[in-house]
Design a protein around this motif. Structure first.
Motif, PDB file in Angstrom:
ATOM      1  N   HIS A  71       0.834  -1.198   0.000  1.00  0.00           N
ATOM      2  CA  HIS A  71       0.000   0.000   0.000  1.00  0.00           C
ATOM      3  C   HIS A  71       0.878   1.261   0.000  1.00  0.00           C
ATOM      4  N   MET A  72       1.912   1.207   0.827  1.00  0.00           N
ATOM      5  CA  MET A  72       2.823   2.346   0.956  1.00  0.00           C
ATOM      6  C   MET A  72       3.519   2.638  -0.379  1.00  0.00           C
ATOM      7  N   LEU A  73       3.951   1.585  -1.048  1.00  0.00           N
ATOM      8  CA  LEU A  73       4.658   1.769  -2.323  1.00  0.00           C
ATOM      9  C   LEU A  73       3.729   2.274  -3.424  1.00  0.00           C
ATOM     10  N   ILE A  74       2.507   1.750  -3.445  1.00  0.00           N
ATOM     11  CA  ILE A  74       1.555   2.188  -4.475  1.00  0.00           C
ATOM     12  C   ILE A  74       1.171   3.647  -4.233  1.00  0.00           C
ATOM     13  N   ALA A  75       0.901   3.968  -2.960  1.00  0.00           N
ATOM     14  CA  ALA A  75       0.520   5.348  -2.632  1.00  0.00           C
ATOM     15  C   ALA A  75       1.648   6.306  -2.993  1.00  0.00           C
ATOM     16  N   ALA A  76       2.878   5.885  -2.753  1.00  0.00           N
ATOM     17  CA  ALA A  76       4.019   6.752  -3.061  1.00  0.00           C
ATOM     18  C   ALA A  76       4.155   6.944  -4.567  1.00  0.00           C
ATOM     19  N   PHE A  77       3.902   5.859  -5.289  1.00  0.00           N
ATOM     20  CA  PHE A  77       4.005   5.911  -6.754  1.00  0.00           C
ATOM     21  C   PHE A  77       3.016   6.924  -7.333  1.00  0.00           C
ATOM     22  N   LEU A  78       1.769   6.836  -6.904  1.00  0.00           N
ATOM     23  CA  LEU A  78       0.767   7.781  -7.420  1.00  0.00           C
ATOM     24  C   LEU A  78       0.948   9.163  -6.808  1.00  0.00           C
ATOM     25  N   GLY A  79       1.434   9.162  -5.553  1.00  0.00           N
ATOM     26  CA  GLY A  79       1.605  10.431  -4.842  1.00  0.00           C
ATOM     27  C   GLY A  79       2.487  11.395  -5.608  1.00  0.00           C
ATOM     28  N   GLU A  80       3.481  10.865  -6.278  1.00  0.00           N
ATOM     29  CA  GLU A  80       4.432  11.717  -6.995  1.00  0.00           C
ATOM     30  C   GLU A  80       3.741  12.604  -8.024  1.00  0.00           C
ATOM     31  N   VAL A  81       2.716  12.090  -8.675  1.00  0.00           N
ATOM     32  CA  VAL A  81       2.040  12.923  -9.677  1.00  0.00           C
ATOM     33  C   VAL A  81       0.903  13.730  -9.054  1.00  0.00           C
ATOM     34  N   VAL A  82       0.188  13.135  -8.095  1.00  0.00           N
ATOM     35  CA  VAL A  82      -0.935  13.873  -7.479  1.00  0.00           C
ATOM     36  C   VAL A  82      -0.414  15.117  -6.754  1.00  0.00           C
ATOM     37  N   GLU A  83       0.797  15.002  -6.203  1.00  0.00           N
ATOM     38  CA  GLU A  83       1.405  16.149  -5.514  1.00  0.00           C
ATOM     39  C   GLU A  83       1.611  17.354  -6.431  1.00  0.00           C
ATOM     40  N   GLN A  84       1.632  17.111  -7.728  1.00  0.00           N
ATOM     41  CA  GLN A  84       1.884  18.217  -8.649  1.00  0.00           C
ATOM     42  C   GLN A  84       0.679  19.118  -8.863  1.00  0.00           C
ATOM     43  N   ILE A  85      -0.478  18.707  -8.352  1.00  0.00           N
ATOM     44  CA  ILE A  85      -1.675  19.538  -8.520  1.00  0.00           C
ATOM     45  C   ILE A  85      -1.462  20.856  -7.790  1.00  0.00           C
ATOM     46  N   ALA A  86      -1.579  21.950  -8.535  1.00  0.00           N
ATOM     47  CA  ALA A  86      -1.230  23.243  -7.953  1.00  0.00           C
ATOM     48  C   ALA A  86      -2.294  23.750  -6.981  1.00  0.00           C
ATOM     49  N   SER A  87      -3.557  23.447  -7.251  1.00  0.00           N
ATOM     50  CA  SER A  87      -4.611  23.930  -6.355  1.00  0.00           C
ATOM     51  C   SER A  87      -4.633  23.076  -5.097  1.00  0.00           C
ATOM     52  N   GLU A  88      -4.434  23.718  -3.953  1.00  0.00           N
ATOM     53  CA  GLU A  88      -4.313  22.950  -2.712  1.00  0.00           C
ATOM     54  C   GLU A  88      -5.587  22.165  -2.367  1.00  0.00           C
ATOM     55  N   PRO A  89      -6.781  22.800  -2.414  1.00  0.00           N
ATOM     56  CA  PRO A  89      -7.961  21.998  -2.057  1.00  0.00           C
ATOM     57  C   PRO A  89      -8.201  20.831  -3.009  1.00  0.00           C
ATOM     58  N   VAL A  90      -7.927  21.044  -4.303  1.00  0.00           N
ATOM     59  CA  VAL A  90      -8.125  19.941  -5.257  1.00  0.00           C
ATOM     60  C   VAL A  90      -7.084  18.853  -5.001  1.00  0.00           C
ATOM     61  N   ARG A  91      -5.860  19.293  -4.741  1.00  0.00           N
ATOM     62  CA  ARG A  91      -4.809  18.311  -4.459  1.00  0.00           C
ATOM     63  C   ARG A  91      -5.210  17.437  -3.275  1.00  0.00           C
ATOM     64  N   GLU A  92      -5.667  18.089  -2.211  1.00  0.00           N
ATOM     65  CA  GLU A  92      -6.030  17.322  -1.020  1.00  0.00           C
ATOM     66  C   GLU A  92      -7.221  16.406  -1.293  1.00  0.00           C
ATOM     67  N   ALA A  93      -8.183  16.904  -2.060  1.00  0.00           N
ATOM     68  CA  ALA A  93      -9.352  16.076  -2.374  1.00  0.00           C
ATOM     69  C   ALA A  93      -8.937  14.859  -3.204  1.00  0.00           C
ATOM     70  N   PHE A  94      -8.083  15.071  -4.189  1.00  0.00           N
ATOM     71  CA  PHE A  94      -7.648  13.956  -5.031  1.00  0.00           C
ATOM     72  C   PHE A  94      -6.771  12.981  -4.239  1.00  0.00           C
ATOM     73  N   GLN A  95      -5.950  13.521  -3.346  1.00  0.00           N
ATOM     74  CA  GLN A  95      -5.151  12.626  -2.496  1.00  0.00           C
ATOM     75  C   GLN A  95      -6.085  11.743  -1.666  1.00  0.00           C
ATOM     76  N   GLY A  96      -7.178  12.353  -1.186  1.00  0.00           N
ATOM     77  CA  GLY A  96      -8.158  11.587  -0.402  1.00  0.00           C
ATOM     78  C   GLY A  96      -8.812  10.492  -1.226  1.00  0.00           C
ATOM     79  N   ILE A  97      -9.133  10.807  -2.483  1.00  0.00           N
ATOM     80  CA  ILE A  97      -9.772   9.812  -3.356  1.00  0.00           C
ATOM     81  C   ILE A  97      -8.814   8.650  -3.627  1.00  0.00           C
ATOM     82  N   VAL A  98      -7.555   8.987  -3.878  1.00  0.00           N
ATOM     83  CA  VAL A  98      -6.557   7.942  -4.135  1.00  0.00           C
ATOM     84  C   VAL A  98      -6.400   7.063  -2.888  1.00  0.00           C
TER      85      VAL A  98
END
Lengths: 248, 446
Positions: free
Chosen positions: B406-433
Motif C-alpha cells: 500500500h505504501m509503495l503504491i501510494a508513493a508511486f501515485l503520490g508523486e504525480v498527485v502532488e503536482q496539482i497546484a490547487s491545494e484543495p483539489v490536491r487534497e481532495a484527489f489525495q483523499g480519493i486515491v
C-alpha cells in the motif's frame, strides 16, 4: 539468543551456504569476515527472510523459536534487524513517515502503544543528533539522493529507533570514509548492551578496530573455516584470505 | 428479414427523433453544423481499433448496447445527496448536471465575480446564440473525430464559461456530472465551452460520477480557448459507474503566454477514455497535462494526448501514472508535434505504470514528430511491477507486507498527485486515491 545449526542454503539451485554452525549469546558481538563470494551476505539475507534463498537443511533458532518459520516482518517484530549493505531507495515515502510507520508496526507487534507524532519526533531527535542526521534528511524520501555515508547512518538510525535484540550489520563499513566510519561505529557501540546480540559482517578489519568483537569467524566457501577472538581479525588483516581461498 | 440496428444507425435514429427538440433547433448555422456532424459520424461510424488513434481501445462492448437518448431527469436527487468534493471554505460555484442536462435546482452557481459569465449550453443557445456562432466547433475537426461529431450532432446541454479580460474566478468552479442510468442504457453528450480572454484566470473541477447500476454512455466534448496571458487550471475526476462508458475529448488552444494545466484522475467506469488535444499557438504558451489512474477488475482506461507546438518558445510537460490490477487494461498515447517554425520548444512526456497482477496490461504509444531543429523534446514510458527489493526492505523494518505494498503504491501515485497546484483539489484527489487504495487493501483481505 541465536543458534544456527548445519545451515545449508541454495540460490537458484546453487549451494552457497554449506553447513553453518554459529551461536551468539545475548550481550555478545560476533564478526563474520571472509572473501567476496563466501556467502556473507547470503547469511544476512537468510536471517532476515529474503525470498529467493532456499534453506535445504539445518535450523535457525532465535530466542528459542524457529526463525525460519517466521515472515520477514515477524522477525523484525521479534527484534531482528538487518542493516543493509545497499539500503534501498523508496521514492515518495519520507524518511520520517517510514520510520514512524516501522516503529509503530514493531511496537504494535510487541504489544506496546503506538506513538503519536509528537512522541515520535521527540524520540527521533534524541537519536539523530549523535549520528549527524538533519531534519532536512528526514524530510527526504527514504535513501533517495542520500550519499553512501548518509545511507549507512540512516540504517544505524533505524536500528537505534527500532531497538532490536539481534542486529545484523551487513558490510556497514563499505563505502565509508574514515570520519563516516567513526560516526557509524560510535552509533553501533552506543547500542551494545547485555540484552542485545550483534552480528557484524565485514570484508575488512578496519571496522573491527572501532567495533571490537567478542568472536571472529572466517566464512569461506559457505563454511565457517575458522573461529577465534578479536586477534583473528588482525591476523587476517596481515595475511589476507589467501589461505582460506586456496584451502577449498 | 429484419435485424437489430447497429450502433451507428441507432445514433442516426436518435438524431432524427430528437433534432426538432434539441436546443437551438431554429438556428440556421447550428442546424447546419449538427447536420454536417451527423453525416461525418454516419460516414465513419463508431471508431474502431483500425484507426490509429483508437488502436488500443475497442468500443465493441459499447456497440452491443441498445442505447437510448437520455431524457431530462426532473427529480430523483437532492442537492444534499451530492456532496461537494472540496471543503466548505472553498465553495463558490457549482453546476450539477444529471444525465448531461443542467439541474438548476441542484446547482449553486454562487455570486460570480465581474467579468465572469456561466450558463448552461441550452440557455446560451436560447439567449445569445450569436456568441457561440463560430466558436462552437472552432477547434475540433468533425470529419476526423467521430465521437466529437456525434457529440456535436446530439449535444443537448452542457456549459459555457466566459472570462472577460483580466477577470479572475478566485474559487474553483465545480462541474458535477451525475449519471442516473435507467432500465435501458442511456447515452448523453454534454458539451463544454470555455473562453478565457486575455489575462483572465480560473480553476475548474469537473467530476463525472455514476449513481445506481447499469451501463450508459457519457460522450463528453469540450473546447477551451485560452487567450493571451490567460491561465486555466482544469481538474477532472472520472468516477463513473462500474458499467459505464466515458469517452471525452477536449480541444484546447493556448495563445501567447497563456497557460493550461490539466490533471485527470481516473477511478471508475468500465471504459474511460480521456483525450486532450492542445495547440500551443503563441510564443510563451505553456501546458501541463498530468494524470493518475487506478484500474481494477476488467476496467479499461485510455489517456490520449496530442500536443501541437505550433509556435516558437512553447513548453509542455506531461506525466501520467497508473496502477493496474486484476485484468485492467491501460492505454497511454502521447503525440508531440513540433512544427517547422516552433523553435525553442520544450516538450516532455512521461508515462509510468505499475502492474500489480499478471492479468493487467498497459499499451503505450509515444510519438514525437519534430520538424524544427532547435528544440528540447523527450518522452519516456515505463511499465513495471512493484519493487520487490523495496518491499523486502520495508518488511524487514517490521511493516506488514500488505501495508508495505500500500505504501509503495501510494508513493508511486503520490508523486504525480502532488503536482496539482490547487491545494484543495490536491487534497481532495489525495483523499480519493487513499480511499481507493484502502478499498483495494480491504478487498484483498476479504
Amino acid at each position: 539468543m541465536l543458534e544456527i545449526r548445519n545451515l545449508r542454503v541454495t540460490v537458484d539451485g546453487k549451494p552457497i551456504l554449506k553447513g553453518i554452525d554459529l551461536d551468539i549469546n545475548a550481550g555478545e558481538l560476533h564478526a563474520i569476515m571472509g572473501p567476496n563470494g563466501s556467502g556473507k551476505s547470503t547469511l544476512a539475507y537468510v536471517l532476515a527472510g529474503r525470498e529467493g534463498y532456499e534453506v535445504t537443511e539445518g535450523t535457525v533458532r532465535y530466542k528459542g523459536r524457529d526463525l525460519l518459520a517466521m515472515s520477514t516482518e515477524e522477525r523484525a517484530g521479534e527484534g531482528l534487524f538487518l542493516a543493509f549493505q545497499y539500503p534501498v531507495e523508496i521514492p515518495g515515502v519520507s524518511s520520517t513517515n517510514f520510520l514512524k510507520t516501522a516503529l509503530n508496526a514493531v511496537r504494535k507487534y510487541r504489544g506496546e502503544s503506538e506513538l503519536d507524532a509528537m512522541q515520535f519526533l521527540k524520540l527521533v531527535r534524541q537519536k539523530t543528533k549523535a549520528l549527524g542526521i538533519t531534519d532536512e534528511m528526514l524530510k527526504r524520501a527514504v535513501n533517495v539522493g542520500f550519499s553512501g555515508g548518509e545511507k549507512k547512518r540512516n540504517e544505524v538510525l533505524q536500528m537505534a529507533v527500532l531497538e532490536p535484540t539481534l542486529a545484523v550489520l551487513d558490510e556497514t563499513d563499505s563505502g565509508l570514509d574514515i570520519d563516516a566510519l567513526r560516526i557509524v561505529a560510535d552509533g553501533v557501540n552506543a547500542l551494545r548492551s547485555p540484552a542485545r546480540a550483534m552480528l557484524v559482517i565485514t570484508h575488512y578489519q578496519r571496522l573491527l578496530s572501532h567495533i571490537v568483537p567478542d568472536r571472529v569467524h572466517v566464512l569461506a566457501h559457505g563454511r565457517i573455516a575458522r573461529s577465534g577472538g578479536k586477534e583473528l581479525a588482525l591476523e587476517l588483516e596481515a595475511k589476507g584470505y589467501a589461505e582460506f581461498v586456496e584451502a577449498a | 428479414m429484419t435485424s437489430e440496428p447497429n450502433i451507428s444507425e441507432r445514433f442516426v435514429a436518435h438524431y432524427e427523433a430528437q433534432k426538432a427538440a434539441l436546443p437551438g433547433a431554429g438556428i440556421g448555422w447550428l442546424g447546419a453544423l449538427r447536420g454536417t456532424a451527423l453525416e461525418g459520424f454516419a460516414a465513419k461510424g463508431l471508431p474502431t481499433p483500425k484507426s490509429e488513434e483508437w488502436k488500443y481501445t475497442s468500443l465493441a462492448p459499447l456497440a452491443r448496447l441498445a442505447l437510448v437518448p437520455a431524457a431530462a431527469v426532473k427529480n430523483g436527487l437532492s442537492a444534499a445527496s451530492l456532496p461537494w468534493l472540496l471543503p466548505a471554505k472553498t465553495h463558490g460555484h457549482r453546476l450539477v448536471f444529471v444525465n448531461g442536462r443542467l439541474r438548476p435546482d441542484l446547482s449553486a452557481p454562487g455570486r460570480l465575480p465581474e467579468g465572469v459569465a456561466l450558463t448552461s449550453l441550452a440557455s446560451a443557445l436560447a439567449e445569445e446564440p450569436e456568441l457561440l456562432a463560430g466558436r462552437l466547433c472552432s477547434l475540433g475537426a468533425l470529419a476526423e473525430q467521430p465521437m466529437l461529431a456525434l457529440n456535436t450532432a446530439l449535444m443537448a446541454d452542457g456549459f459555457v464559461l466566459r472570462l472577460a479580460r483580466e477577470a479572475a474566478l478566485e474559487r474553483p468552479l465545480e462541474l458535477l456530472f451525475v449519471a442516473l442510468p435507467g432500465a435501458e442504457p442511456v447515452a448523453y453528450h454534454p458539451r463544454g465551452l470555455i473562453i478565457a480572454e486575455a489575462g483572465s484566470r480560473a480553476t475548474i473541477l469537473e467530476q463525472h460520477v455514476g449513481r445506481g447500476q447499469g451501463p450508459y454512455l457519457a460522450n463528453v466534448a469540450s473546447e477551451i480557448l485560452i487567450e493571451e496571458g490567460a491561465a486555466l487550471r482544469h481538474y477532472k475526476l472520472m468516477a463513473e459507474g462500474d458499467q459505464a462508458f466515458h469517452i471525452a475529448i477536449a480541444h484546447v488552444r493556448v495563445a501567447a503566454r497563456g497557460r493550461y494545466e490539466s490533471f485527470v484522475l481516473a477511478d471508475g467506469g468500465r471504459l474511460a477514455r480521456n483525450e486532450i488535444r492542445v495547440r500551443l499557438d503563441g510564443p510563451g504558451a505553456a501546458c501541463a497535462l498530468d494524470g493518475a489512474y487506478m484500474g481494477r477488475a476488467r476496467q479499461h482506461i485510455d489517456n490520449t494526448t496530442f500536443m501541437d507546438h505550433a509556435r516558437p518558445q512553447t513548453t509542455s510537460t506531461e506525466l501520467y501514472k497508473g496502477v493496474l490490477d486484476g485484468y485492467a487494461r491501460g492505454v497511454f498515447q502521447g503525440r508531440i508535434l513540433v512544427r517547422p517554425d516552433a523553435q525553442k520548444t520544450d516538450g516532455r512526456q512521461t508515462s509510468r505504470t505499475l502492474l500489480l497482477s499478471e492479468g493487467a496490461e498497459i499499451d503505450t504509444k509515444p510519438q514525437l514528430e519534430i520538424y524544427a531543429d532547435d528544440v528540447k523534446c523527450s518522452h519516456g514510458a515505463v511499465a513495471g511491477e512493484l519493487d520487490e527489493e523495496a518491499l523486502f526492505y520495508i518488511r524487514s523494518r517490521g511493516i506488514p507486507e500488505e501495508m508495505g505494498r500500500h505504501m509503495l503504491i501510494a508513493a508511486f501515485l503520490g508523486e504525480v498527485v502532488e503536482q496539482i497546484a490547487s491545494e484543495p483539489v490536491r487534497e481532495a484527489f489525495q483523499g480519493i486515491v487513499a480511499a481507493a487504495l484502502a478499498r483495494k487493501a480491504g478487498g484483498a483481505r476479504e
